[in-house]
Motif scaffolding. Structure first.
Motif, PDB file in Angstrom:
ATOM      1  N   LYS A 266       0.834  -1.203   0.000  1.00  0.00           N
ATOM      2  CA  LYS A 266       0.000   0.000   0.000  1.00  0.00           C
ATOM      3  C   LYS A 266       0.868   1.252   0.000  1.00  0.00           C
ATOM      4  O   LYS A 266       0.559   2.230  -0.687  1.00  0.00           O
ATOM      5  N   LEU A 267       1.951   1.232   0.751  1.00  0.00           N
ATOM      6  CA  LEU A 267       2.863   2.374   0.790  1.00  0.00           C
ATOM      7  C   LEU A 267       3.522   2.583  -0.571  1.00  0.00           C
ATOM      8  O   LEU A 267       3.578   3.709  -1.071  1.00  0.00           O
ATOM      9  N   VAL A 268       4.004   1.519  -1.172  1.00  0.00           N
ATOM     10  CA  VAL A 268       4.645   1.626  -2.481  1.00  0.00           C
ATOM     11  C   VAL A 268       3.640   2.149  -3.518  1.00  0.00           C
ATOM     12  O   VAL A 268       3.975   3.034  -4.321  1.00  0.00           O
ATOM     13  N   ASP A 269       2.434   1.633  -3.505  1.00  0.00           N
ATOM     14  CA  ASP A 269       1.404   2.121  -4.428  1.00  0.00           C
ATOM     15  C   ASP A 269       1.149   3.612  -4.224  1.00  0.00           C
ATOM     16  O   ASP A 269       1.042   4.373  -5.186  1.00  0.00           O
ATOM     17  N   TYR A 270       1.059   4.024  -2.971  1.00  0.00           N
ATOM     18  CA  TYR A 270       0.831   5.440  -2.653  1.00  0.00           C
ATOM     19  C   TYR A 270       1.977   6.303  -3.190  1.00  0.00           C
ATOM     20  O   TYR A 270       1.744   7.338  -3.815  1.00  0.00           O
ATOM     21  N   LEU A 271       3.209   5.863  -2.946  1.00  0.00           N
ATOM     22  CA  LEU A 271       4.370   6.640  -3.389  1.00  0.00           C
ATOM     23  C   LEU A 271       4.425   6.722  -4.910  1.00  0.00           C
ATOM     24  O   LEU A 271       4.781   7.768  -5.457  1.00  0.00           O
ATOM     25  N   ARG A 272       4.054   5.675  -5.589  1.00  0.00           N
ATOM     26  CA  ARG A 272       4.009   5.712  -7.057  1.00  0.00           C
ATOM     27  C   ARG A 272       2.940   6.690  -7.542  1.00  0.00           C
ATOM     28  O   ARG A 272       3.166   7.443  -8.481  1.00  0.00           O
ATOM     29  N   ARG A 273       1.768   6.634  -6.902  1.00  0.00           N
ATOM     30  CA  ARG A 273       0.665   7.514  -7.305  1.00  0.00           C
ATOM     31  C   ARG A 273       1.000   8.976  -7.097  1.00  0.00           C
ATOM     32  O   ARG A 273       0.528   9.839  -7.826  1.00  0.00           O
ATOM     33  N   THR A 274       1.769   9.279  -6.074  1.00  0.00           N
ATOM     34  CA  THR A 274       1.994  10.670  -5.682  1.00  0.00           C
ATOM     35  C   THR A 274       3.408  11.162  -5.958  1.00  0.00           C
ATOM     36  O   THR A 274       3.757  12.251  -5.520  1.00  0.00           O
ATOM     37  N   LYS A 275       4.210  10.407  -6.678  1.00  0.00           N
ATOM     38  CA  LYS A 275       5.623  10.781  -6.839  1.00  0.00           C
ATOM     39  C   LYS A 275       5.807  12.140  -7.466  1.00  0.00           C
ATOM     40  O   LYS A 275       6.757  12.837  -7.157  1.00  0.00           O
ATOM     41  N   GLY A 276       4.904  12.576  -8.318  1.00  0.00           N
ATOM     42  CA  GLY A 276       5.027  13.888  -8.926  1.00  0.00           C
ATOM     43  C   GLY A 276       4.771  15.026  -7.963  1.00  0.00           C
ATOM     44  O   GLY A 276       5.215  16.145  -8.176  1.00  0.00           O
ATOM     45  N   SER A 277       4.119  14.730  -6.846  1.00  0.00           N
ATOM     46  CA  SER A 277       3.796  15.787  -5.905  1.00  0.00           C
ATOM     47  C   SER A 277       4.537  15.658  -4.576  1.00  0.00           C
ATOM     48  O   SER A 277       4.228  16.357  -3.625  1.00  0.00           O
ATOM     49  N   VAL A 278       5.509  14.767  -4.502  1.00  0.00           N
ATOM     50  CA  VAL A 278       6.282  14.590  -3.265  1.00  0.00           C
ATOM     51  C   VAL A 278       7.229  15.766  -3.091  1.00  0.00           C
ATOM     52  O   VAL A 278       7.905  16.180  -4.029  1.00  0.00           O
ATOM     53  N   LYS A 279       7.250  16.311  -1.883  1.00  0.00           N
ATOM     54  CA  LYS A 279       8.142  17.435  -1.580  1.00  0.00           C
ATOM     55  C   LYS A 279       9.557  16.926  -1.418  1.00  0.00           C
ATOM     56  O   LYS A 279       9.801  15.881  -0.840  1.00  0.00           O
ATOM     57  N   CYS A 280      10.485  17.684  -1.859  1.00  0.00           N
ATOM     58  CA  CYS A 280      11.906  17.357  -1.684  1.00  0.00           C
ATOM     59  C   CYS A 280      12.392  18.029  -0.419  1.00  0.00           C
ATOM     60  O   CYS A 280      12.214  19.228  -0.241  1.00  0.00           O
ATOM     61  N   ASN A 281      13.013  17.261   0.482  1.00  0.00           N
ATOM     62  CA  ASN A 281      13.486  17.796   1.744  1.00  0.00           C
ATOM     63  C   ASN A 281      14.965  18.161   1.716  1.00  0.00           C
ATOM     64  O   ASN A 281      15.524  18.579   2.718  1.00  0.00           O
ATOM     65  N   ARG A 282      15.623  17.992   0.577  1.00  0.00           N
ATOM     66  CA  ARG A 282      17.043  18.330   0.497  1.00  0.00           C
ATOM     67  C   ARG A 282      17.226  19.823   0.341  1.00  0.00           C
ATOM     68  O   ARG A 282      16.454  20.505  -0.313  1.00  0.00           O
ATOM     69  N   SER A 283      18.276  20.314   0.933  1.00  0.00           N
ATOM     70  CA  SER A 283      18.589  21.736   0.737  1.00  0.00           C
ATOM     71  C   SER A 283      19.478  21.873  -0.483  1.00  0.00           C
ATOM     72  O   SER A 283      20.314  21.034  -0.767  1.00  0.00           O
ATOM     73  N   SER A 284      19.283  22.945  -1.216  1.00  0.00           N
ATOM     74  CA  SER A 284      20.049  23.144  -2.462  1.00  0.00           C
ATOM     75  C   SER A 284      21.289  23.957  -2.216  1.00  0.00           C
ATOM     76  O   SER A 284      21.386  24.785  -1.414  1.00  0.00           O
TER      77      SER A 284
END
Length: 94
Positions: free
Chosen positions: A76-94
């Protein structure tokens, strides 16, 4: 789980209730790493409980419940991450 499989509705309901806090902690811990919050975790808890309910016939009575439940939650987690990968926030600093 076994009592629920044998038709004990109260035992099945109790199982789902007992799994909820565990699943909630599991998903919150993983989703915080990708910038998601408690509402997303709660959605995944509900999706996982529904999957456990509807797919309970796939549980092998000769095996432990925990690995089976973990597999359902992980999928379920993997499916969720696939569905939402385009909207996942990046937590890395640039």
């Amino acid at each position: 789980m076994l009592a629920g499989l044998d038709g004990d509705a109260a035992a099945h309901t109790a199982l789902l209730s007992k799994l909820s806090p565990y699943l909630r902690a599991y998903f919150k811990g993983r989703l915080v790493r990708v910038g998601r919050g408690p509402a997303d975790a709660e959605d995944l808890v509900q999706e996982t409980l529904i999957a456990i309910h509807t797919r309970r016939h796939t549980y092998d009575r000769s095996q432990l419940l925990t690995p089976w439940m973990h597999a359902v939650a992980r999928y379920k987690l993997v499916d969720y991450l696939r569905r939402t990968k385009g909207s996942v926030k990046c937590n890395r600093s640039s």
